[in-house]
Every structure is written in C-alpha cells, then in structure tokens.
Design a protein around this motif. Sequence first.
Motif, PDB file in Angstrom:
ATOM      1  N   LEU A 154      12.581  -5.332   7.097  1.00 31.50           N
ATOM      2  CA  LEU A 154      11.632  -5.639   6.020  1.00 31.50           C
ATOM      3  C   LEU A 154      10.275  -4.993   6.312  1.00 31.50           C
ATOM      4  N   LYS A 155       9.847  -5.043   7.572  1.00 26.75           N
ATOM      5  CA  LYS A 155       8.590  -4.395   7.962  1.00 26.75           C
ATOM      6  C   LYS A 155       8.686  -2.884   7.764  1.00 26.75           C
ATOM      7  N   GLU A 158       8.429  -1.967   4.078  1.00 26.64           N
ATOM      8  CA  GLU A 158       7.040  -2.115   3.629  1.00 26.64           C
ATOM      9  C   GLU A 158       6.203  -0.919   4.075  1.00 26.64           C
ATOM     10  N   TYR A 161       7.126   2.227   1.939  1.00 27.65           N
ATOM     11  CA  TYR A 161       6.538   2.143   0.607  1.00 27.65           C
ATOM     12  C   TYR A 161       5.040   2.432   0.661  1.00 27.65           C
ATOM     13  N   ALA A 162       4.376   1.949   1.708  1.00 31.57           N
ATOM     14  CA  ALA A 162       2.944   2.197   1.854  1.00 31.57           C
ATOM     15  C   ALA A 162       2.661   3.688   2.037  1.00 31.57           C
TER      16      ALA A 162
END
Length: 259
Positions: A154-155, A158, A161-162
């Motif tokens: 999940l990290k 994220e 996407y960033a």
Amino acid sequence: MRLGFYNLQGGTGKTTIAGNIAYYLSDKAKTIYVDCDIYAGSGAILFGLENAQHTLNSYLSGNSGLNDSINHYRDLAVIVSDSTPNAFNTDIDQKRLLELIETLNENYDIVILDLPPNITEGNLLFSSLNLEEKVVSKMIVVAEDSIPGIANTLKTIELLYALDIDVVGVIVNKYRDITNFEEVLEDVMAVLPYDEKVELQWVEAVPIIEKKSKFSRELSYLAEDLAEVYIQKDLAALRALKLAKELKEIGLKKVDEEE
C-alpha cells in the motif's frame, strides 16, 4: 515499452517474476531484462550469469561498453548487476544510466526493469522527475502474502501515484492464504501460490516458467495476458511512431537534396 517491477519491501519475488515474464515475452517480441539492483541484484544467478565480466555495474563505472554488457539467455537479452561484493565499489553515473535506458528503449520492443527495493541511490524511480518522459512507463507492484507485505505494498502504490507513475496492477506472490488482501488491495492482476520448486531455479539457473508446476502455469497465464492486453497495444503504437519518424526523416533528407 518499459515495464518495471517494484516494491519498497525486499524479498517479495520481484526478480523471479520480472525475469520469468521477460523470458516468456522474449518469444513474442524483442525483449531485454535489466537487473537494476546495483548493490544486491540476483538476476545473474537466475540466468546462470554470475561470472559475467561485463555488468550494469561495470557499465555505469565506465569500464564496459553497452554491447559488451548485454548477455543472452536463449532469445532474451540480459543485463545483470554484479552479484559479488565488488558491487559496492560501483560509481553510479546517473546520466549514463538514463542514456542506457533510452538506448535500450530505441532498440528493443520490451524493456523489463527489475528495480531495487527501498529508495536507494540511483533509483530509476527518481531519475526522470525532471524529464518530459518517465524512465519507467508502466509499473507492476509485486506483493508478498503477509501482513507487513500488504502494508508495504500500500505504501509502494501511494509512492508511485505521488511520482505519477502508471501502476498496471498488483501481483500477490507467495500466496498461502495468510491475509485478506482482497479487502485492501485494488487492481490485483494475479495471485501466485507459494511453491518450493521456485527455489530450484536458483540452483539450476533455469527459469521456473520452463518447469511444470502450479506457479509456472499461473505465471504463464499472467505473461500471456500482459502480452495481449498491454504490450501488443503499446507495441503497435510505438512501431507506428517509429515509422512516422523514419518517414519524416526521409522526407527531410529528400528536401535537403532538392535544395
């Protein structure tokens, strides 16, 4: 097309999956696998290239040319990282690394990038932040079926996407029915079972996808889906762009000759 395999966490099986998928796709298109884990790569072991004189490390240090650094496993072109402690002596030339990826992208239909875990010096994730085109055009996240594994996945998503990197999907690897990942992970494209036979590929230097097992069967299905859904479409677009570029260059040359 540049397809990366990544997770912030190490040991999820990125090299197993990236290397095997690259080998499978090499039968369908001109493919090269690059082990980008400069300090702790294991791709050389997978393909029996531990004694390769020319590696990504020697190329980045300026001691090897590009052609020398490209090895072959049957139809698959392979650039491995140094699998010895000498890897820690590598001088990373960021510009040389970017030029390498650009050249490979021009000469191969598919470039498979096996990226190192964590956020290390020279990581390709951050090499193109100020460039118009991302070094890695598409990314597959390889997750491990464990609570820490899903949390780190999940990290990872994220982070990608960033960085505005296109995430194709998530592969849940080493599945043993430990976690309820379906409740938290989206875009799961494959679930690969834990298989002790995977360990044999490192001893025999033969990709597991060549063997008969549930793992290799599921991995073959995944590779075939990638070829049909993503790669063929991208290859058609890339080849059309290359043809247009060549025609334009021919047209400009003709104009110059007429003048």
